[in-house]
Design an enzyme around this catalytic site. Structure first.
Site, short mmCIF file in Angstrom:
data_model
loop_
_atom_site.label_atom_id
_atom_site.label_comp_id
_atom_site.label_asym_id
_atom_site.label_seq_id
_atom_site.Cartn_x
_atom_site.Cartn_y
_atom_site.Cartn_z
CE LYS A 22 -1.81 1.72 3.86
NZ LYS A 22 -1.61 2.00 4.35
CG ASN A 23 2.28 2.76 3.84
OD1 ASN A 23 0.92 3.33 3.19
ND2 ASN A 23 2.50 2.52 4.71
CB CYS A 121 -4.75 11.18 11.76
SG CYS A 121 -3.24 9.61 11.62
NE ARG A 126 1.08 10.88 10.10
CZ ARG A 126 0.60 9.22 10.15
NH1 ARG A 126 -1.40 8.92 10.00
NH2 ARG A 126 0.76 8.72 8.56
CB VAL A 128 2.46 18.11 6.23
CG1 VAL A 128 1.67 16.50 6.38
CG2 VAL A 128 0.96 19.68 6.36
CG ASP A 311 3.44 0.95 9.48
OD1 ASP A 311 3.39 1.40 8.06
OD2 ASP A 311 2.78 1.76 10.44
CB ILE A 333 7.35 6.41 14.40
CG1 ILE A 333 8.97 5.35 14.09
CG2 ILE A 333 7.18 6.87 13.26
CD1 ILE A 333 9.90 6.29 13.90
NE ARG A 403 -6.97 4.55 5.75
CZ ARG A 403 -6.50 5.29 6.32
NH1 ARG A 403 -6.84 5.65 6.85
NH2 ARG A 403 -5.60 6.24 6.03
C1 EPZ Z 1 3.91 7.04 6.35
O1 EPZ Z 1 3.90 8.01 6.59
C2 EPZ Z 1 3.67 5.20 6.04
N1 EPZ Z 1 2.45 5.96 4.98
C3 EPZ Z 1 2.84 5.39 7.37
O2 EPZ Z 1 1.76 4.60 7.15
C4 EPZ Z 1 3.99 4.94 8.07
O3 EPZ Z 1 3.94 4.48 9.81
C5 EPZ Z 1 5.43 6.16 8.44
O4 EPZ Z 1 5.46 6.05 7.49
C6 EPZ Z 1 6.58 6.34 9.52
O5 EPZ Z 1 6.62 4.61 8.59
C7 EPZ Z 1 2.62 5.54 4.32
O6 EPZ Z 1 3.81 5.17 3.62
C8 EPZ Z 1 1.14 6.62 3.06
P1 EPZ Z 1 6.20 10.30 8.26
P2 EPZ Z 1 4.39 9.97 6.72
O7 EPZ Z 1 6.34 11.30 7.58
O8 EPZ Z 1 4.61 9.80 4.92
C9 EPZ Z 1 6.92 14.21 11.54
C10 EPZ Z 1 0.27 2.36 8.03
O9 EPZ Z 1 -0.20 2.83 9.16
N2 EPZ Z 1 6.44 14.69 10.63
O10 EPZ Z 1 7.93 9.32 8.17
O11 EPZ Z 1 3.30 10.33 7.14
C11 EPZ Z 1 5.36 12.51 12.01
O12 EPZ Z 1 4.93 13.34 13.09
C12 EPZ Z 1 1.05 4.52 8.06
O13 EPZ Z 1 0.66 2.34 7.01
C13 EPZ Z 1 7.07 15.86 10.84
O14 EPZ Z 1 7.51 15.52 11.92
O15 EPZ Z 1 5.16 9.53 8.18
C14 EPZ Z 1 5.92 11.71 12.24
O16 EPZ Z 1 6.57 11.72 13.74
C15 EPZ Z 1 0.66 4.83 9.13
N3 EPZ Z 1 6.71 16.50 10.06
C16 EPZ Z 1 7.59 11.27 12.02
O17 EPZ Z 1 7.80 11.93 11.42
C17 EPZ Z 1 6.24 16.42 8.70
O18 EPZ Z 1 6.49 17.41 8.20
C18 EPZ Z 1 7.93 9.87 10.50
O19 EPZ Z 1 6.86 10.47 9.97
C19 EPZ Z 1 6.46 14.74 8.02
C20 EPZ Z 1 6.75 13.74 9.86
#
Ligand code: EPZ
Length: 425
Positions: A22-23, A121, A126, A128, A311, A333, A403
């Protein structure tokens, strides 16, 4: 709403075919925005999130065709020739956060975009900010207007050296795609190393991008003026594979995970072998077995790849609930990824949370109960607990499961689980 009913304690035996990740599929679909030519993706999983993103891309003007009936492999063709709409609306982005990945490609190729902030969520706020700061460093002018990110780069984006203060999968993906069409070289430092990042980068290279350092913490991209189409197979889903590995372990069974890549599960395999579960490569994938030996409690800390994946944290907690001894599970995380704990405790698990750590004291058995799913991975941890529990477990709100897991009850029933989906009202 549909429910899933499980009558537990039956060991799983057989083989489960692992689908496309999915990811990986989600960012790969977004990469179609980078070219007017057709991008063909093989092994796209049949998941609710894929459908949601298809709707979002279609409203931008991407033509999407899908072939492959029934449960066979699915081929998706995406052609972003006539992109007419640069707005990604809140009602779609809030449903599926990965929608935010359209920001980088739209700005890079068309010079402007208006993308809703995804909002938080169940598992955390989360933010960006890393996506936005990186694009700003690449020359985009960005403002926040009524919950939307409004980005402009009338003269296109230029290369930059972007240092991520924390590892972010999504920000690495967003900026790698934007950099593929930027003018000059971009370096992404402290980049994410997940297999899904490597899969996306490999596809971009096949589309004509010049990228090196994939899988390392520094990714370098030489921008190109245009990219072309390609055909690419989605990498198998290591989180689906890890989930079913734990299903085999928690039921004391033996399951072959067909198409799984052991090299994407090294941290998981190490933890499972410490817990008394054997994980070994086969011709077709990975064999997981816990026949007769007792499960032992082992400590786990989630980390970015190649560490233990967040995950799989909820699933590991379910597995440790009936292990001998105790397990300290630390989530590093996300700030709120323990919603499965109260539900596991209703099934008899003994878990104490101290800030970001959960101490799981093994109990002799779990007891089936009606439980509530709150997010994708919390839901599947309740399925694992139900497979091991005595009696009936009924899991509500299974739309969370849909999902991220294709035909979950079918795959588990084929290995001997007493599991059924009950159509809801
Ligand atoms: C991806 O989410 C995955 N989703 C998540 O899987 C997964 O848990 C996560 O990576 C970590 O491996 C998809 O790929 C669609 P991050 P993402 O940006 O990209 C912080 C599932 O169950 N952060 O690596 O959103 C954030 O808050 C889902 O399949 C910022 O602070 O995760 C978190 O603490 C859940 N600022 C950490 O970084 C930002 O701009 C990691 O988030 C972005 C992130």
């Amino acid at each position: 709403m549909d429910k899933i009913r499980i009558r537990g304690t039956r060991p799983l035996h057989g083989a489960i075919t692992i689908g496309g990740a999915k990811n990986a599929a989600l960012p790969l679909m977004v990469a179609s925005l980078l070219t007017e030519k057709a991008l063909i993706l093989d092994d796209v999983p049949r998941l609710a999130d894929i459908a949601t993103l298809s709707n979002l891309l279609a409203q931008h003007g991407v033509e999407i065709g899908v072939e492959g009936k029934g449960s066979g492999s699915r081929v998706m063709t995406l052609t972003a020739r006539d992109i007419t709409n640069m707005v990604a609306p809140y009602d779609l982005v809030r449903k599926m956060r990965a929608s935010f990945l359209v920001l980088g490609p739209l700005v890079a190729r068309f010079g402007h975009a208006r993308v809703s902030l995804p909002g938080g969520c169940a598992i955390g706020t989360r933010p960006v900010d890393l996506h936005i700061n990186g694009l700003t460093e690449m020359g985009a002018e960005i403002e926040i207007d009524s919950g939307y990110v409004v980005a402009r780069a009338p003269n296109g984006l230029h290369g930059a050296s972007v240092v991520f203060p924390t590892v972010s999968v999504g920000a690495t993906e967003n900026l790698m795609m934007a950099a593929a069409l930027a003018d000059g070289e971009t370096r992404l430092i402290n980049a994410a190393r997940e297999p899904e990042i490597v899969d996306l980068g490999t596809c971009l290279i096949a589309m004509g991008a010049e990228i090196d350092g994939l899988g390392s913490d520094t990714i370098r991209v030489q921008g190109r003026s245009t990219l072309h189409g390609t055909r690419h197979s989605v990498v198998p889903d290591r989180i689906e594979a890890g989930t079913y590995a734990m299903a085999a372990a928690i039921t004391g069974g033996t399951v072959e995970l067909v198409n799984a890549h052991l090299e994407h599960l090294t941290a998981v395999a190490k933890v499972l072998s410490g817990a008394g579960v054997s994980v070994s490569p086969t011709e077709r994938g990975v064999l997981v077995s816990r026949a007769n030996g007792a499960l032992r409690g082992v400590d786990v800390m989630t980390e970015p790849f190649p560490g233990f994946p967040t995950d799989l944290q909820a699933q590991m907690m379910a597995l440790m609930a009936t292990a001998t001894g105790a397990a300290m599970i630390t989530e590093t995380i996300f700030e709120n990824r323990y919603m499965h704990v109260p539900e596991l405790m209703r099934m008899g698990a003994n878990i104490t949370i101290h800030r970001s750590s959960a101490l799981v004291r093994g109990v002799p058995k779990l007891t089936g109960a009606p439980v509530m799913a709150t997010d994708l991975r919390a839901s599947v941890s309740l399925v694992l607990a139900g497979l091991a529990a005595e009696g009936l477990t009924e899991i509500n709100r299974v739309y969370h499961l849909d999902r991220g897991y294709e035909r979950l009850e079918e795959k588990l029933a084929a290995c001997g689980a007493d599991i059924e989906r009950v159509k809801g009202d």
